[in-house]
Design an enzyme around this catalytic site. Structure first.
Site, PDB file in Angstrom:
ATOM      1  N   LYS A   1       0.811  -1.276  -0.141  1.00 37.03           N
ATOM      2  CA  LYS A   1       0.051   0.095  -0.055  1.00 37.03           C
ATOM      3  C   LYS A   1       1.028   1.153   0.089  1.00 37.03           C
ATOM      4  O   LYS A   1       0.373   2.262  -0.604  1.00 37.03           O
ATOM      5  CB  LYS A   1      -0.967  -0.019   1.180  1.00 37.03           C
TER       6      LYS A   1
ATOM      7  N   GLY B   1      -6.650  -7.308   4.010  1.00 40.80           N
ATOM      8  CA  GLY B   1      -6.238  -8.617   3.818  1.00 40.80           C
ATOM      9  C   GLY B   1      -7.244  -9.558   3.170  1.00 40.80           C
ATOM     10  O   GLY B   1      -6.894  -9.136   1.872  1.00 40.80           O
TER      11      GLY B   1
ATOM     12  N   ASP C   1      -0.743   3.864   7.807  1.00 43.76           N
ATOM     13  CA  ASP C   1      -0.939   2.778   7.189  1.00 43.76           C
ATOM     14  C   ASP C   1      -2.458   2.878   6.617  1.00 43.76           C
ATOM     15  O   ASP C   1      -2.902   2.422   5.642  1.00 43.76           O
ATOM     16  CB  ASP C   1      -0.756   1.637   8.029  1.00 43.76           C
TER      17      ASP C   1
ATOM     18  N   LYS D   1      -4.182   2.910   2.804  1.00 41.81           N
ATOM     19  CA  LYS D   1      -5.162   2.190   2.454  1.00 41.81           C
ATOM     20  C   LYS D   1      -6.582   2.947   1.986  1.00 41.81           C
ATOM     21  O   LYS D   1      -7.181   2.572   1.170  1.00 41.81           O
ATOM     22  CB  LYS D   1      -5.635   1.235   3.453  1.00 41.81           C
TER      23      LYS D   1
ATOM     24  N   GLY E   1      -2.272 -10.754   8.307  1.00 39.92           N
ATOM     25  CA  GLY E   1      -2.018 -12.302   8.547  1.00 39.92           C
ATOM     26  C   GLY E   1      -1.599 -12.955   7.268  1.00 39.92           C
ATOM     27  O   GLY E   1      -1.883 -12.468   6.184  1.00 39.92           O
TER      28      GLY E   1
END
Lengths: 450, 450
Positions: free
Chosen positions: B110, B139, B206, B210, B314
């Protein structure tokens, strides 16, 4: 990939212009410029076919209304047929006609797809065309696209959904307003959420048809409505919604498809398929899905728990899904995916369905017991004989010697054993049959790990 | 559309084999047969490029590890480059190298996309190839696909998301366990949810990166990180989470993009863009999104409120998104959509961003006031001067003459007015500056109607 070519026209025949059809006309008319900017495509309504030609939309719309579906489908200027008639007979004939001409079909018709999906998909494939059906499940929620592509790297382990807005509205009124089923239904009918004949919805059949479509895609097998154990909400009593609430549960009509976890490969590939009123813990995210909203939880081996939430019905949300398919057709991505992916029911094997008696779940029981000594001992003995162990009991003090409700929840038990136990319990002279038996869902275990 | 051809091989160069890369290898190796069945494609890892060549995966994997990214990208047997290195320098160079060779790139980066997205998308377009970036946001939640296709028939009015798992874990611990920020952060680091240097996450950057990517797609404009007002969670105090809870709110780090509702067309096309800790009513579905989960609410003019929920980070969830893009590339649908849709930042205009001072929202204020007569009158006068009206006040009894917290919530007010009022309040001799100011989100109004 080349530079986008000059704007192409997608000629559309819209069959049926009721609630959803009207929404499609509205989006294509009002958002014409936005769609053109985004896609470089011009979506042109060539025909709107209705039963009653006198009907006109409020929107200022030049497209001619007609009653001749065949002529509309056959028109060479038509590249796509949108079927929003509903039912299976006429709709099925028109869909076939379009497919035989190699014209792609977009449909919201879950009855047609759950009944004749494999046949129609095969017909589309034979004639080098495709069927878009995003609008058939979950209204505007792009769940079909998510199962087809977004989660395609996952072995799906379970799919649990609230996919019928009518039932969810009724259950929301019963649970929040404490209205009896009949009143909640009547109000849903008054508000336009339920039809005059509500059986398709409240019997659970509509939910099962959607589950057939969704689970076919998710598990890459062919699921028919007949494969699914179906119980509706039409016998649900207020008392059970209240007792469930006291125990920390909300009652929802759930569509559930779960992969059986066996040791051998065959068992791994078999499915539990069921639709019934279900007690779901109030902390579960599905418990908060109220009113006409839908939500589908999908558990993938890699992605873990995902949830897709939105309006499951209504003119504009469902039309949003129809337009998404139109765009996929126009861009050519939907046909590419349809022709290559082997996840559609004409390219997969029939589902290996686990008999419903084999289901292992937790149960909620409500018995009406005479207030006599030893009743509870008889009941627990009947359950014990079947190897069913209790999790909780709720019994109120008696007022005036009538039957009193005894509410029992169990640990995991086999459906067959539970039905045998209930038969025995209902035969007891101290029990006023029939006892109420609902299932409690344990949120599927998540396999994904960070 | 033809009958599916014989199985095609997709040759892959994987750059970076850390957490997410390992997940990709795991899916491609363990689910090879499932993917082949579904897609008729064979996904073949030709190169795995790592910094440390001694590194080996536990999985039984024949693919050679190397340190030569250029050679891997250039290999004619490689059709797709997956960039999972992170950062912008080396990663940027490799992405460019692949694109110049006409090879599609899949990336979870990103930072790179929010910084150089328009340039790289243009480069991909110039070389007749494309970039897949489903893994860059949310994710495993297929939100990019939903914005690109599933909701493409909608004018999006608002997008509100929890898109940083690290912050959500920290906030969940602060709110549920009543841990202070430092302890919650340390625990998140211990559990692997937060990095040794957590600033990228806790500062909100972050999240903003996004939001830049998601809002660019949703609103078909070019949004840069610099366009977004950013406040992190690193100064959040336990006291405010507790007071918020008493008032019925949960504090979440939200990414918010809203279309400004003006009367003229220009105003309609401008956006409010912001990332900050936000009070969200506990009945809002986003309030229930806890731990490392992400959720993105999207409000479309037709579909109404939709929500996409799942694990935002993850190994396996993010790998699930990478594999979804791989499948789209292999089938050819992703390139088709990329080449034709004019929604990517190289084909759209810069966003028309409303200055942050123009924001209209509700506020939560916590002042530390000396327990003297007249303080509240001074405070309300300062607010009143700016035209800000109060919604609720919470003040505890004083113990021992210290400063006492006074919590105030307001009705809708202008950000500029609120900042001016706070400046005036913090200058009062009876107030211990700085006062805490958080924003309260009103769930965006839904336009869809059944």
């Amino acid at each position: 990939m080349a530079t986008p070519a000059a704007q192409r026209s997608i000629g559309i025949a819209l069959l049926g212009c009721g609630v959803v059809g009207g929404g499609v006309v509205k989006i294509l008319t009002e958002q014409r410029e936005m769609l053109r900017c985004r896609t470089n495509l011009s979506f042109d309504l060539r025909h709107i076919v209705v039963r009653n030609p006198g009907k006109r939309l409020a929107a200022n719309m030049p497209t001619p209304f007609s009653t001749d579906a065949a002529a509309a489908i056959d028109d060479p200027a038509v590249n796509v047929v949108i079927e929003l008639i509903g039912g299976t007979d006429l709709a099925g004939q028109y869909v076939e006609r379009a497919l035989r001409l190699g014209k792609p079909v977009i449909t919201a018709n879950k009855s047609l797809l759950s009944q004749r999906g494999a046949e129609l998909f095969a017909m589309a494939r034979k004639h080098n065309t495709c069927i878009g059906f995003e609008a058939s499940c979950g209204g505007g929620v792009p769940i079909i696209n998510a199962l087809r592509m977004g989660l395609a790297g996952n072995r799906i382990d379970a799919l649990v959904g609230i996919v019928n807005g009518t039932c969810n509205v009724i259950l929301t009124r019963m649970s929040r307003n404490r209205w009896a089923y009949d009143r909640a239904l009547a109000e849903a009918q008054r508000q336009g959420y339920a039809e005059a004949d509500p059986m398709m919805d409240v019997s659970g059949r509509d939910t099962a048809q959607k589950l057939a479509i969704l689970s076919s895609l998710a598990f890459n097998v062919r699921v028919r409505e007949e494969d699914i154990h179906i119980e509706g909400i039409d016998h649900l009593q207020m008392a059970d919604i209240e007792f469930a609430g006291e125990l920390g549960y909300v009652v929802k009509l759930l569509a559930i498809a779960e992969r059986a976890r066996g040791k051998d490969r065959a068992a791994n590939d078999s499915l539990f398929l069921r639709v019934h009123p279900t007690l779901i813990h109030r902390d579960d995210v599905l418990a908060d899905v109220s009113e006409a909203f839908n939500a589908i939880s999908v558990y993938g081996h890699a992605v873990g728990h995902t949830l897709f939430y939105g309006r499951g019905a209504g003119a504009m949300p469902t039309a949003s899904a129809v337009v998404a398919d139109l765009i996929g057709l126009g861009l050519g991505s939907l046909p590419l995916e349809f022709s290559q992916l082997r996840i559609f029911p004409d390219t997969t094997e029939p589902a290996n369905v686990v008999p419903f008696e084999e289901l292992q779940t937790r149960y909620y029981l409500r018995l009406m017991a005479k207030d006599e000594p030893g009743v509870l001992a008889q009941v627990t003995a009947a359950l014990g004989t079947q190897g069913i162990s209790l999790s909780a009991i709720l019994q109120r003090e008696n007022s005036a010697g009538q039957c009193v409700p005894v509410v029992i929840t169990t640990h995991l038990a086999r459906e067959g054993a539970m039905q045998a136990a209930i038969k025995q319990i209902d035969a007891l002279p101290t029990i006023q049959a029939p006892s109420v038996c609902l299932r409690i869902i344990e949120t599927p275990r998540e396999f994904a790990e960070g």
